[in-house]
Design an enzyme around this catalytic site. Sequence first.
Site, PDB file in Angstrom:
ATOM      1  N   ASN A 143      99.843  27.458 -30.170  1.00 13.53           N
ATOM      2  CA  ASN A 143      99.216  28.058 -31.347  1.00 13.53           C
ATOM      3  C   ASN A 143      99.632  27.227 -32.555  1.00 13.53           C
ATOM      4  O   ASN A 143     100.778  27.279 -32.988  1.00 13.53           O
ATOM      5  CB  ASN A 143      99.700  29.509 -31.473  1.00 13.53           C
ATOM      6  N   TRP A 144      98.691  26.474 -33.065  1.00 18.33           N
ATOM      7  CA  TRP A 144      99.018  25.546 -34.161  1.00 18.33           C
ATOM      8  C   TRP A 144      99.076  26.242 -35.519  1.00 18.33           C
ATOM      9  O   TRP A 144      99.407  25.610 -36.523  1.00 18.33           O
ATOM     10  CB  TRP A 144      98.010  24.383 -34.186  1.00 18.33           C
ATOM     11  N   LYS A 145      98.701  27.498 -35.545  1.00 18.24           N
ATOM     12  CA  LYS A 145      98.752  28.290 -36.789  1.00 18.24           C
ATOM     13  C   LYS A 145      98.037  27.534 -37.927  1.00 18.24           C
ATOM     14  O   LYS A 145      97.025  26.890 -37.682  1.00 18.24           O
ATOM     15  CB  LYS A 145     100.197  28.656 -37.118  1.00 18.24           C
TER      16      LYS A 145
ATOM     17  N   HIS B 266      97.870  38.638 -33.017  1.00 23.04           N
ATOM     18  CA  HIS B 266      99.109  37.902 -33.276  1.00 23.04           C
ATOM     19  C   HIS B 266      99.873  38.619 -34.395  1.00 23.04           C
ATOM     20  O   HIS B 266      99.271  39.166 -35.318  1.00 23.04           O
ATOM     21  CB  HIS B 266      98.797  36.458 -33.682  1.00 23.04           C
TER      22      HIS B 266
ATOM     23  N   GLU C 279     101.353  37.641 -36.923  1.00 22.78           N
ATOM     24  CA  GLU C 279     101.052  37.217 -38.294  1.00 22.78           C
ATOM     25  C   GLU C 279      99.737  37.829 -38.775  1.00 22.78           C
ATOM     26  O   GLU C 279      99.565  38.109 -39.957  1.00 22.78           O
ATOM     27  CB  GLU C 279     101.055  35.681 -38.378  1.00 22.78           C
TER      28      GLU C 279
ATOM     29  N   GLU D 129     105.411  39.034 -27.641  1.00 26.01           N
ATOM     30  CA  GLU D 129     106.027  38.228 -28.686  1.00 26.01           C
ATOM     31  C   GLU D 129     106.832  39.114 -29.621  1.00 26.01           C
ATOM     32  O   GLU D 129     106.261  39.691 -30.570  1.00 26.01           O
ATOM     33  CB  GLU D 129     104.944  37.507 -29.495  1.00 26.01           C
TER      34      GLU D 129
ATOM     35  N   GLY E  14     109.131  32.023 -34.787  1.00 25.80           N
ATOM     36  CA  GLY E  14     109.381  31.062 -35.861  1.00 25.80           C
ATOM     37  C   GLY E  14     110.784  31.138 -36.450  1.00 25.80           C
ATOM     38  O   GLY E  14     111.042  30.584 -37.509  1.00 25.80           O
TER      39      GLY E  14
ATOM     40  N   SER F 233     109.903  31.294 -30.384  1.00 24.39           N
ATOM     41  CA  SER F 233     110.915  30.231 -30.392  1.00 24.39           C
ATOM     42  C   SER F 233     111.119  29.577 -29.022  1.00 24.39           C
ATOM     43  O   SER F 233     112.242  29.215 -28.645  1.00 24.39           O
ATOM     44  CB  SER F 233     112.240  30.762 -30.947  1.00 24.39           C
TER      45      SER F 233
ATOM     46  N   GLY G 153     104.512  28.298 -30.754  1.00 23.10           N
ATOM     47  CA  GLY G 153     104.131  27.893 -32.100  1.00 23.10           C
ATOM     48  C   GLY G 153     104.715  26.536 -32.435  1.00 23.10           C
ATOM     49  O   GLY G 153     104.137  25.484 -32.141  1.00 23.10           O
ATOM     50  N   GLY G 154     105.879  26.540 -33.048  1.00 22.82           N
ATOM     51  CA  GLY G 154     106.494  25.318 -33.585  1.00 22.82           C
ATOM     52  C   GLY G 154     106.530  24.151 -32.608  1.00 22.82           C
ATOM     53  O   GLY G 154     106.188  23.011 -32.971  1.00 22.82           O
TER      54      GLY G 154
HETATM   55  P1  PGA Z   1     107.118  30.021 -32.444  1.00 18.36           P
HETATM   56  O1  PGA Z   1     105.769  30.892 -32.577  1.00 18.36           O
HETATM   57  O2  PGA Z   1     107.077  29.343 -31.103  1.00 18.36           O
HETATM   58  O3  PGA Z   1     107.068  29.056 -33.598  1.00 18.36           O
HETATM   59  O4  PGA Z   1     108.253  31.000 -32.533  1.00 18.36           O
HETATM   60  C1  PGA Z   1     105.313  31.632 -31.472  1.00 18.36           C
HETATM   61  C2  PGA Z   1     104.016  32.314 -31.786  1.00 18.36           C
HETATM   62  O5  PGA Z   1     103.803  32.744 -32.921  1.00 18.36           O
HETATM   63  O6  PGA Z   1     103.169  32.442 -30.894  1.00 18.36           O
END
Ligand code: PGA
Length: 262
Positions: free
Chosen positions: A9-11, A94, A96, A166, A172, A212, A233-234
């Site tokens: 997920n590149w956000k 998600h 966010e 999650e 993050g 993470s 994500g990251g």
């Molecule tokens: P992260 O994000 O790997 O940066 O913790 C995970 C996600 O939001 O799916």
Amino acid sequence: MRTPIIAGNWKMHKTVAEARALALAVVEGLEPDRRVEVILAPPYTALSATAEAAAGSEVEVAAQDMYWADSGAFTGAVSPPMVAELASHVIVGHSERRHVFGDTDDDVNRKAHAAHSHELIPIICIGETEVERDAGRTDEVIVGQLAAALQGLAASEVRSSVIAYEPVWAIGTGRACDPGEAARVIGLIRNWLEAEQDAEAAVSIRILYGGSVKPSNIAEYLNHLDVDGALVGGASLEAATFLPLVACARDVVAESGERRGS
Ligand code: PGA
């Protein structure tokens, strides 16, 4: 046997040019015959370039969200038919989206229905906040979000959905959830599916962990047979950290594949 999924997920990262370069690096860096599903979720603006870069490969493309209506006066929104032209999957719920943009359980359910209506596979995210966990409410929150998200879906739609557990406090933050605890919650999800949906859904649905995940810790999650992969994500923002996640999943399948899903 459930095929593991590694989804990036590149956000709100990557311009069109950056997304194209990363998608090509992933496509070119993947080893063939890997028995792992790889999904890239760029921002809307880069869906087209990512889909072009992935064309002809086994890499699949997801949108990070969408609105549920097919069309209309919804400034800034993107519809299921628009996403379905470019992607096979869509992330819904998600944290966010829930916590920054106010998506409710009802919104998530509408989006899950809209996804299936347009032959998009929803990756349905659920997870408790730190306050909820500290109050001992994790299981109740997870089951509540799950039941709300799946409300009214046909059995076949539930089976083909993907769930991502999650924990919000792990996203993050670098504070990954203890792998045993992540596996416990994923087991709880599977047990709830068996009790409240159907046994086939409980066995066939893929349930990912997210929060993470990085090359140094992914094996600890995938070694739990209930954990079918990761939403990342990251560590998905560079091929150098994303490709080792896929390689690890491939190794785990090679070692434990015959037991997975049995
Ligand atoms: P992260 O994000 O790997 O940066 O913790 C995970 C996600 O939001 O799916």
